[in-house]
Design a protein around this motif. Structure first.
Motif, short mmCIF file in Angstrom:
data_model
loop_
_atom_site.label_atom_id
_atom_site.label_comp_id
_atom_site.label_asym_id
_atom_site.label_seq_id
_atom_site.Cartn_x
_atom_site.Cartn_y
_atom_site.Cartn_z
N GLU A 9 0.84 -1.19 0.00
CA GLU A 9 0.00 0.00 0.00
C GLU A 9 0.88 1.25 0.00
O GLU A 9 1.65 1.46 0.92
N GLU A 11 0.59 5.16 0.13
CA GLU A 11 -0.50 6.09 0.45
C GLU A 11 -0.02 7.43 1.00
O GLU A 11 1.07 7.53 1.57
N TYR A 41 -6.33 -2.24 17.89
CA TYR A 41 -4.90 -2.51 17.66
C TYR A 41 -4.28 -3.18 18.88
O TYR A 41 -4.60 -2.83 20.03
N ASP A 53 7.33 -0.20 14.14
CA ASP A 53 6.44 0.26 13.07
C ASP A 53 5.61 -0.88 12.47
O ASP A 53 5.30 -0.87 11.27
N ARG A 57 -3.95 -5.36 13.80
CA ARG A 57 -5.28 -4.88 14.15
C ARG A 57 -6.35 -5.90 13.78
O ARG A 57 -6.17 -6.74 12.89
N THR A 82 3.65 7.12 2.45
CA THR A 82 4.14 5.96 3.20
C THR A 82 3.94 4.69 2.39
O THR A 82 3.08 4.63 1.51
N TYR A 84 3.55 0.54 3.05
CA TYR A 84 3.43 -0.59 3.97
C TYR A 84 2.97 -1.82 3.23
O TYR A 84 2.22 -1.72 2.25
N GLU A 154 -7.10 10.12 2.52
CA GLU A 154 -5.96 9.30 2.14
C GLU A 154 -6.08 8.94 0.66
O GLU A 154 -7.14 8.48 0.22
N LYS A 186 4.34 15.46 6.45
CA LYS A 186 3.45 14.34 6.70
C LYS A 186 2.27 14.80 7.55
O LYS A 186 2.44 15.50 8.54
N VAL A 187 1.06 14.41 7.14
CA VAL A 187 -0.15 14.78 7.88
C VAL A 187 -0.43 13.69 8.91
O VAL A 187 -0.38 12.51 8.58
N LYS A 190 -5.09 8.91 11.92
CA LYS A 190 -5.97 8.64 13.06
C LYS A 190 -5.19 8.12 14.25
O LYS A 190 -5.41 8.54 15.39
N MET A 191 -4.25 7.18 13.99
CA MET A 191 -3.52 6.58 15.12
C MET A 191 -2.65 7.61 15.83
O MET A 191 -2.62 7.66 17.07
C1 V4E Z 1 0.85 2.13 9.37
C2 V4E Z 1 0.46 2.89 10.58
C3 V4E Z 1 -0.64 2.60 11.32
C4 V4E Z 1 -1.64 1.57 11.06
C5 V4E Z 1 -2.86 2.24 10.56
O1 V4E Z 1 -2.58 2.65 9.27
P1 V4E Z 1 -3.42 3.82 8.60
O2 V4E Z 1 -3.18 3.76 7.14
O3 V4E Z 1 -3.09 5.10 9.26
O4 V4E Z 1 -4.91 3.45 9.02
P2 V4E Z 1 -6.21 3.33 8.16
O5 V4E Z 1 -7.35 3.16 9.09
O6 V4E Z 1 -6.30 4.47 7.20
O7 V4E Z 1 -5.97 1.96 7.41
P3 V4E Z 1 -6.23 1.49 5.91
O8 V4E Z 1 -7.69 1.21 5.80
O9 V4E Z 1 -5.73 2.57 5.00
O10 V4E Z 1 -5.40 0.22 5.81
S1 V4E Z 1 -0.77 3.65 12.61
C6 V4E Z 1 0.63 4.45 12.19
N1 V4E Z 1 1.16 3.94 11.10
C7 V4E Z 1 2.34 4.51 10.59
C8 V4E Z 1 2.04 5.78 9.84
C9 V4E Z 1 2.99 6.78 9.78
N2 V4E Z 1 4.16 6.63 10.39
N3 V4E Z 1 2.75 7.92 9.12
C10 V4E Z 1 1.56 8.09 8.49
C11 V4E Z 1 1.30 9.37 7.75
N4 V4E Z 1 0.62 7.16 8.52
C12 V4E Z 1 0.84 6.01 9.18
#
Ligand code: V4E
Length: 212
Positions: A9, A11, A41, A53, A57, A82, A84, A154, A186-187, A190-191
């Protein structure tokens, strides 16, 4: 163990104004649907997953494990985009959690793994998500409102190989410019916002480890 094809991903999060849906539609995006879901989580007591990192969840009964695909370009940098990898097969999740924690779990199910490793829920919130697709660009845009009073957008592209990442980055950044998202910082997601508000010690440790 048969390895599933990778889900990578790429994003970029953005803050949005009240007219964002008009702007999205003008750019060719179409509403795919609206979904309400709870994410819970989990981590070890000493936070060994999130300090690396890695994000385990449960989303409405389904388990997901997000881990850095390219650590240098991921959350550890100030890059607004980012990258992942997301695992959804329980065997792969159990193996990956075991590898990170340096153990070989006996459990075959996720609830059993949580009990075996003493994992604790550290965050839980509900998201109200409106999802758009941008067919011309192969992009996906989510507008999220979390139940603790925080909203974030996002732009995402899912790819299967590392070779596809540069093009995904280019498409995302180009679309963000069209969307009026030009900041290079970087914005917070939620976490980040949840931990800062409700788990300040955990938040501080992740800041010190340059994970957030
Ligand atoms: C990867 C990550 C976390 C896990 C939650 O990821 P996120 O994409 O923020 O959640 P969500 O609900 O939008 O999930 P999706 O449905 O897209 O899979 S919590 C923190 N991180 C790391 C992280 C980071 N370091 N910087 C930014 C901008 N985002 C996430």
């Amino acid at each position: 163990m048969a390895i599933s094809p990778a889900v990578l991903e790429v994003e970029r999060k953005f803050t949005y104004k009240s007219d964002v849906e008009d702007v999205l539609q003008a750019l060719g995006a179409t509403l795919q649907g609206q979904l309400l879901f709870r994410d819970t989580y989990y981590d070890t007591m000493d936070l060994r997953l999130t300090l690396c990192d890695h994000w385990l969840r449960n989303r409405q009964g389904s388990w997901e494990f997000k881990l850095p695909f390219s650590p240098h370009e991921s959350g550890r940098s100030s890059n607004p985009v980012t990258q992942y990898q997301e695992l959804t097969q329980k065997k792969e999740i159990i193996a990956a959690v075991g590898e990170l924690l340096g153990c070989t779990p006996l459990s075959e199910g996720m609830e059993a793994l949580v009990a075996e490793l003493g994992l604790q829920a550290f965050a839980s919130y509900v998201t109200d998500r409106r999802s758009y697709v941008v067919p011309r660009e192969g992009l996906h845009v989510d507008l999220d409102e979390a139940d603790f009073g925080f909203a974030v957008g996002e732009v995402e592209k899912v790819v299967a190989t590392a070779e596809e990442v540069p093009e995904a980055l280019e498409r995302i950044n180009h679309f963000c410019v069209q969307l009026g998202v030009t900041g290079v910082k970087k914005v917070p997601g939620k976490m980040t916002t949840y931990l800062r508000q409700y788990r300040p010690e955990h938040y501080q440790k992740l800041k010190e480890a340059h994970v957030l």
